[in-house]
Motif scaffolding. Structure first.
Motif, mmCIF file in Angstrom:
data_model
loop_
_atom_site.group_PDB
_atom_site.id
_atom_site.type_symbol
_atom_site.label_atom_id
_atom_site.label_comp_id
_atom_site.label_asym_id
_atom_site.label_seq_id
_atom_site.Cartn_x
_atom_site.Cartn_y
_atom_site.Cartn_z
ATOM 1 N N PRO A 149 49.894 38.677 32.051
ATOM 2 C CA PRO A 149 49.472 38.639 33.430
ATOM 3 C C PRO A 149 49.051 39.685 34.270
ATOM 4 N N PHE A 150 50.060 40.574 34.101
ATOM 5 C CA PHE A 150 49.876 41.646 35.088
ATOM 6 C C PHE A 150 48.720 42.655 34.753
ATOM 7 N N VAL A 151 48.251 42.717 33.592
ATOM 8 C CA VAL A 151 46.785 43.083 33.447
ATOM 9 C C VAL A 151 46.006 42.246 34.086
ATOM 10 N N ILE A 155 44.468 51.137 33.570
ATOM 11 C CA ILE A 155 45.188 50.250 33.172
ATOM 12 C C ILE A 155 45.637 50.525 31.783
ATOM 13 N N PHE A 156 44.954 51.370 30.702
ATOM 14 C CA PHE A 156 45.360 51.723 29.576
ATOM 15 C C PHE A 156 46.480 52.833 29.981
ATOM 16 N N GLN A 197 43.225 44.017 36.986
ATOM 17 C CA GLN A 197 41.776 43.805 36.903
ATOM 18 C C GLN A 197 41.314 43.298 38.165
ATOM 19 N N ALA A 198 41.710 42.231 38.475
ATOM 20 C CA ALA A 198 41.347 41.604 39.719
ATOM 21 C C ALA A 198 41.658 42.178 41.010
ATOM 22 N N LYS A 199 42.170 43.423 40.923
ATOM 23 C CA LYS A 199 42.498 44.322 42.091
ATOM 24 C C LYS A 199 41.569 45.556 42.083
#
Length: 346
Positions: free
Chosen positions: A206-208, A221-222, A212-214
């Motif tokens: 979920p944190f990924v 992210i990677f 992405q939503a932000k």
């Protein structure tokens, strides 16, 4: 942290002692050795008096338990005895062969990690679907091809046909690249498979999706989250890969005619040189233990929750019917279990 390090050091010492003891017992159970074989050889023409002197010099005339205690005491003093074939110090033989093997295994590990990283990234971030499907089969291919086959094929094409590398070790960097790449394939297959699976699972967390939503990009992210959270299983395999590298160096050094621990091991086994074999076993075990100890110490740096969870397990008190108990084993059967709020993880 101090208790964590102390526990790992105690385990390392215990493993070293167990490996040395087991190797001593197994090797001593084998029939014959270099000295007895030489004495029994009629062409050597060794008299009974000379045979007694040889057996006394190498300590082979003592009871087995006394030989073990003497050898174990020598290990604590840094003395590993003498070769039964050449008479040279085992420590001298190992230190002479060790630099070449360290270069080979070190560069082989680097190649293995690079291969695994590239394959795992392509599996998860490849632009085209056909490319991702194609690269997914690479770890299985790496694992299915024996090391000596890769070495022979590479030697045939890179050395004899294309003349890119020398056929024997001449001390140059070019002579090291091909055997190191061959050895790197030994560890690349499991590393690539585990890293790719771990990355795939991390990207579904979920944190990924929140990042992405932000508006965070895939590269950010990677680098900041996916790689770090996917590295723990790979660190575990890196510790296990040391054994694969040491075993693979025996075959690789034989194929590429490199003088090292692998060649020394083959020669000692062929001549039943027990002190040299025991020295190599102890060295291999020490390398394996040290690398795994380093991996255990790196764990808390990558994921500090390991130490936090350990302290929580030691300090937590399970409660039932308003009474504190020391562990889950103290709870009555069927009773409800609840962690206290002060140690609950966020």
């Amino acid at each position: 942290m101090t208790a964590y390090v102390g526990k790992r050091l105690a385990q390392a010492v215990l493993v070293l002692w167990a490996a040395y003891t087991l190797s001593f017992v197994l090797l001593s159970a084998l029939p014959g050795d270099s000295v007895h074989n030489r004495i029994a050889n009629p062409e050597a023409q060794i008299s009974p008096e000379e045979a007694k002197v040889m057996l006394a010099y190498y300590g082979l005339d003592r009871p087995l338990a006394e030989q073990y205690l003497h050898a174990l005491g020598g290990v604590f003093r840094g003395e590993f005895g003498y070769s039964l074939s050449s008479g040279d110090s085992v420590g001298h033989l190992i230190t002479s062969a060790l630099p070449s093997t360290l270069q080979l295994t070190g560069l082989g590990l680097v190649f293995g990690v690079l291969f695994a990283g590239v394959v795992a990234v392509l599996i998860n971030y490849g632009r085209w679907r056909w490319l991702r499907s194609l690269v997914t089969a690479v770890p299985s291919l790496f694992a299915s091809v024996p090391t000596f086959v890769v070495g022979i094929v590479a030697l045939q094409y890179l050395s004899f046909r294309l003349r890119l590398i020398p056929s024997v070790d001449d001390g140059t960097v070019r002579a090291l690249i091909a055997p190191a790449a061959t050895l790197g394939l030994v560890v690349a297959a499991p590393l690539a498979q585990v890293l790719a699976t771990s990355m795939r699972a991390t990207r579904r967390q979920p944190f990924v999706h929140v990042l992405q939503a932000k508006g965070a990009g895939e590269g950010y992210i990677f680098r900041q989250d996916v790689l770090r959270n996917s590295s723990l299983p790979v660190l575990t395999l890196l510790g296990l890969a040391v054994g694969e590298l040491i075993a693979g160096s025996v075959v690789t050094e034989s194929v590429y005619a490199r003088a090292g621990i692998g060649q020394l091991t083959v020669s000692a086994v062929n001549t039943q040189d027990l002190p040299v074999v025991q020295g190599v076993v102890l060295l291999s075990t020490a390398a394996y233990v040290v690398v795994n100890l380093v991996v255990d110490l790196v764990y808390p740096l990558v994921d500090p929750r390991i130490l936090v969870e350990g302290r929580s397990r030691r300090s937590a008190r399970w409660r039932t019917d308003g009474q504190a108990v020391e562990s889950a084993a103290d709870l009555p059967a069927g009773s409800a279990r609840r962690l206290p709020a002060e140690v609950a993880m966020p």
